[in-house]
Design an enzyme around this catalytic site. Structure first.
Site, short mmCIF file in Angstrom:
data_model
loop_
_atom_site.label_atom_id
_atom_site.label_comp_id
_atom_site.label_asym_id
_atom_site.label_seq_id
_atom_site.Cartn_x
_atom_site.Cartn_y
_atom_site.Cartn_z
N GLY A 1 45.90 40.99 43.43
CA GLY A 1 46.91 41.63 42.59
C GLY A 1 46.28 42.31 41.39
N GLY A 2 46.78 41.96 40.20
CA GLY A 2 46.31 42.58 38.96
C GLY A 2 44.82 42.38 38.73
N GLY B 1 27.59 76.52 49.55
CA GLY B 1 28.23 75.81 48.44
C GLY B 1 27.46 74.55 48.09
N ALA B 2 26.85 73.94 49.10
CA ALA B 2 26.12 72.70 48.85
C ALA B 2 24.89 72.96 47.97
CB ALA B 2 25.72 72.06 50.17
C1 HXC Z 1 49.69 30.85 39.40
C2 HXC Z 1 48.22 30.43 41.08
C3 HXC Z 1 48.16 31.81 41.39
C4 HXC Z 1 48.95 32.69 40.61
C5 HXC Z 1 46.87 30.75 42.74
N1 HXC Z 1 47.42 29.82 41.95
N2 HXC Z 1 47.31 31.98 42.43
N3 HXC Z 1 48.98 29.96 40.09
N4 HXC Z 1 49.69 32.16 39.62
N5 HXC Z 1 48.93 34.01 40.82
C6 HXC Z 1 47.19 28.37 41.97
C7 HXC Z 1 47.79 27.70 43.20
O1 HXC Z 1 49.13 27.40 43.00
C8 HXC Z 1 46.93 26.44 43.28
O2 HXC Z 1 47.39 25.53 42.32
C9 HXC Z 1 45.56 26.93 42.80
O3 HXC Z 1 45.81 28.14 42.07
C10 HXC Z 1 44.62 27.25 43.94
O4 HXC Z 1 45.28 28.12 44.83
P1 HXC Z 1 45.25 27.91 46.41
O5 HXC Z 1 46.30 28.78 46.99
O6 HXC Z 1 45.32 26.44 46.72
O7 HXC Z 1 43.80 28.42 46.77
P2 HXC Z 1 43.30 29.23 48.03
O8 HXC Z 1 43.83 28.62 49.28
O9 HXC Z 1 41.82 29.35 47.88
O10 HXC Z 1 43.98 30.68 47.90
C11 HXC Z 1 43.64 31.52 46.82
C12 HXC Z 1 44.60 32.73 46.81
C13 HXC Z 1 46.07 32.27 46.85
C14 HXC Z 1 44.28 33.64 48.01
C15 HXC Z 1 44.27 33.55 45.55
O11 HXC Z 1 46.26 31.27 45.85
C16 HXC Z 1 47.04 33.38 46.62
O12 HXC Z 1 47.37 34.12 47.53
N6 HXC Z 1 47.55 33.45 45.37
C17 HXC Z 1 48.50 34.50 45.00
C18 HXC Z 1 47.81 35.85 44.99
C19 HXC Z 1 48.69 36.99 44.58
O13 HXC Z 1 49.59 37.42 45.35
N7 HXC Z 1 48.53 37.43 43.35
C20 HXC Z 1 49.25 38.53 42.88
C21 HXC Z 1 50.04 38.12 41.68
S1 HXC Z 1 50.97 39.53 41.20
P3 HXC Z 1 47.31 23.92 42.55
O14 HXC Z 1 48.06 23.37 41.41
O15 HXC Z 1 47.98 23.67 43.87
O16 HXC Z 1 45.87 23.59 42.56
C22 HXC Z 1 49.93 40.42 40.23
C23 HXC Z 1 50.56 41.68 39.73
C24 HXC Z 1 49.84 42.31 38.63
O17 HXC Z 1 48.82 40.09 39.97
C25 HXC Z 1 49.77 43.78 38.85
C26 HXC Z 1 49.05 44.46 37.77
C27 HXC Z 1 48.61 45.85 38.17
#
Ligand code: HXC
Length: 512
Positions: A167-168, A402-403
């Site tokens: 994401g961000g 051109g190159a």
């Molecule tokens: C809060 C988060 C989080 C998030 C992960 N965690 N991403 N907490 N906000 N965005 C937390 C999980 O809940 C978990 O907490 C711990 O981090 C580890 O994550 P896991 O999923 O267990 O790890 P893993 O299996 O290795 O997977 C990692 C991951 C997955 C691929 C990054 O967590 C994931 O898909 N997260 C969301 C990614 C995403 O969609 N982000 C976009 C956000 S929107 P616990 O407590 O269980 O340990 C964004 C928009 C901004 O960013 C745009 C700006 C331009």
């Protein structure tokens, strides 16, 4: 009276508590995933014992507020004795997700790096915007991006992706100068596989969507990829050795075993007899630069053009070279983008530019035209013309159409254009030119093949050679291949104090 002992005891207790946070199964959780912890990464990157952490006791604004640091370690230290600022996201705390406080910590080191003129390195391992903090985490990202843009062209900014950048988390790296990734463990994507499945019903793995190989070869997002984190971080150290700390400085000189005399002889034998045969331009680069100093950037993307750093007599130069081994060294959209960005980096950071040219032209085709080769090719024109650092081209073999113009030709502002005697400089290659100029004679000829041979030889003699360009002043000097290094050292020395002022303006309008 202040009870100093009490204050000291509290100080020690707090330090202990912080230490505890990073003990137990802390390291194991990352190691199990084939990753290092944020602190282990910092230890590899920085000179031993040089790290000073700041904001270690900051706590989260929301969510799991019982942890120190809010999922990111920030501070400063030295790399090969030179100061850098850094931040390292800690996946063990809320998945390295970015909340408002986490973002404030990053922005603090960004601001300090900019104010003091030190490179900043971000070690990224993050799930993106912290979901439970809502808009505050989005605002946090916005602040980081704003700092990235303000620092662009003033201090080198390097992103090292060492886990997810979701994401961000991808956009700050995108705004920085270089991106490093590690095979299998780093992934960068705006939307993850589950969203791709939901929206497009497409099954794709993390690796296929945004793995290191994909970003190094297909998207061009990753400039450097490594098999493991340790080598990746050592790569960052190496890159820093070629760069100045900021836009007001020059890169440090490094004179070590600079010359291998056998290379000066070897260079004359690299070009094949037949001008249509490929060769590896890297061999020529290695013969010119200080022995062992060549460091390629973007090796796996748009291989038809080479970009990289090297040293000439100890001083950093940026190299842009056509690669006849791949697509005959033709220019396309990817090559133009890759080279333009590299030229602009070199220009921003006072790194002189060397162009080694062997390019038959822009690659033709509807795909390229429809995807706007006109605008992308113009990026490279713009970048060379805009650059005020010393700029030298050596035409090795083909320099057509051109190159020819694009690759830092004399009238585009090249300070020196040298050519080897093997150079072919013209509007187009002999085959195309003869088809246009002599089609009637060829149609009427009894033996068209013999006539074609004769016409090609005449075209080369009379038009496609470096001597006509030399006579007209478009080539400053035709040089012997084995003298290339010597000539370049002399010319770059002459250009050392080059100044070139542009009229003041807000900024130009590069065809993005
Ligand atoms: C809060 C988060 C989080 C998030 C992960 N965690 N991403 N907490 N906000 N965005 C937390 C999980 O809940 C978990 O907490 C711990 O981090 C580890 O994550 P896991 O999923 O267990 O790890 P893993 O299996 O290795 O997977 C990692 C991951 C997955 C691929 C990054 O967590 C994931 O898909 N997260 C969301 C990614 C995403 O969609 N982000 C976009 C956000 S929107 P616990 O407590 O269980 O340990 C964004 C928009 C901004 O960013 C745009 C700006 C331009």
């Amino acid at each position: 009276m202040i009870d100093n002992r009490k204050a000291y005891k509290e100080f020690v207790a707090r330090k202990e508590k912080l230490k505890e946070q990073y003990s137990g199964d802390y390291s194991e959780r990352q190691h199990k995933k084939g990753k290092l912890t944020a602190r282990e990464r910092i230890e590899i990157l920085l000179d031993e014992g040089s790290f000073h952490e700041i904001d270690a006791f900051v706590k989260s604004a929301g969510g799991k507020g019982d942890k120190y640091g809010d999922g990111v370690i920030t501070g400063y230290g030295t790399v090969n004795g030179r100061q850098v600022m850094l931040f390292a996201q800690d996946f063990n705390i809320m998945g390295g997700s970015l909340g408002y406080v986490h973002a404030q910590k990053i922005q603090k080191v960004q601001g300090m790096a900019l104010k003091m003129g030190h490179p900043i390195i971000g070690l990224i391992d993050s799930g993106g915007a912290r979901i439970q903090e809502g808009v505050a985490s989005l605002a946090g990202y916005a602040g980081i991006f704003h700092h990235n843009v303000k620092a662009s062209g003033i201090i080198p900014q390097i992103s090292v992706i060492l886990g997810p950048a979701a994401g961000g988390a991808v956009y700050s790296p995108a705004l920085t100068d270089f991106r490093f990734m590690v095979k299998s463990t780093s992934h960068m994507f705006v939307t993850g596989p589950s969203v791709v499945k939901e929206v497009l019903n497409e099954d794709v793995s993390f690796e296929e969507l945004g793995g290191a190989q994909v970003h190094a070869s297909k998207s061009g997002v990753a400039d450097f990829i490594y098999n493991d984190e340790e080598h990746c971080l050592l790569g960052v150290k190496k890159l820093l050795s070629y760069l100045p700390s900021n836009h007001l400085e020059h890169a440090p000189k490094k004179k070590q075993n600079v010359e291998d005399p056998s290379f000066q002889e070897k260079i004359s034998y690299i070009l094949p007899e037949d001008p249509s045969k490929p060769y590896d331009m890297n061999d020529i680069v290695n013969c010119i630069v200080d022995h062992g100093s060549y460091f390629e950037v973007g090796e796996n993307f748009a291989g038809n053009i080479i970009t990289g750093f090297g040293r000439l007599d100890g001083a950093t130069i940026g190299i842009i070279a056509n690669q006849p081994k791949i697509m005959a060294g033709t220019l396309d959209i990817s090559a133009s983008r890759k080279a333009a960005r590299f030229v602009r980096f070199c220009d921003a950071f006072n790194i002189p530019v060397l162009v080694l040219e062997d390019v038959p032209g822009f690659i033709p085709g509807t795909n390229q035209e429809h995807d706007a080769i006109i605008l992308h090719g113009a990026k490279l024109l713009y970048a060379f013309a805009e650059a005020t650092v010393p700029k030298i081209t050596v035409i090795i073999r083909k320099a057509y159409g051109g190159a020819y113009i694009v690759m830092n030709s004399k009238n585009m502002g090249g300070d020196f254009n040298f050519a080897w005697p093997t150079a072919e400089v013209a509007v187009m290659g002999p085959d195309g030119a003869i088809k246009i100029l002599n089609h009637k004679e060829l149609q009427a000829a009894e033996d068209p093949e013999a006539l074609k041979k004769e016409l090609v030889a005449k075209y080369k003699d009379e038009i496609a050679n470096p001597f006509i360009a030399e006579e007209k002043g478009f080539i400053d000097e035709v040089i012997e291949p084995e003298k290339t290094r010597e000539v370049l050292i002399g010319a770059f020395n002459l250009l050392k104090h080059k100044t070139e002022q542009s009229l003041p303006r807000k900024h130009g309008n590069i065809p993005l």
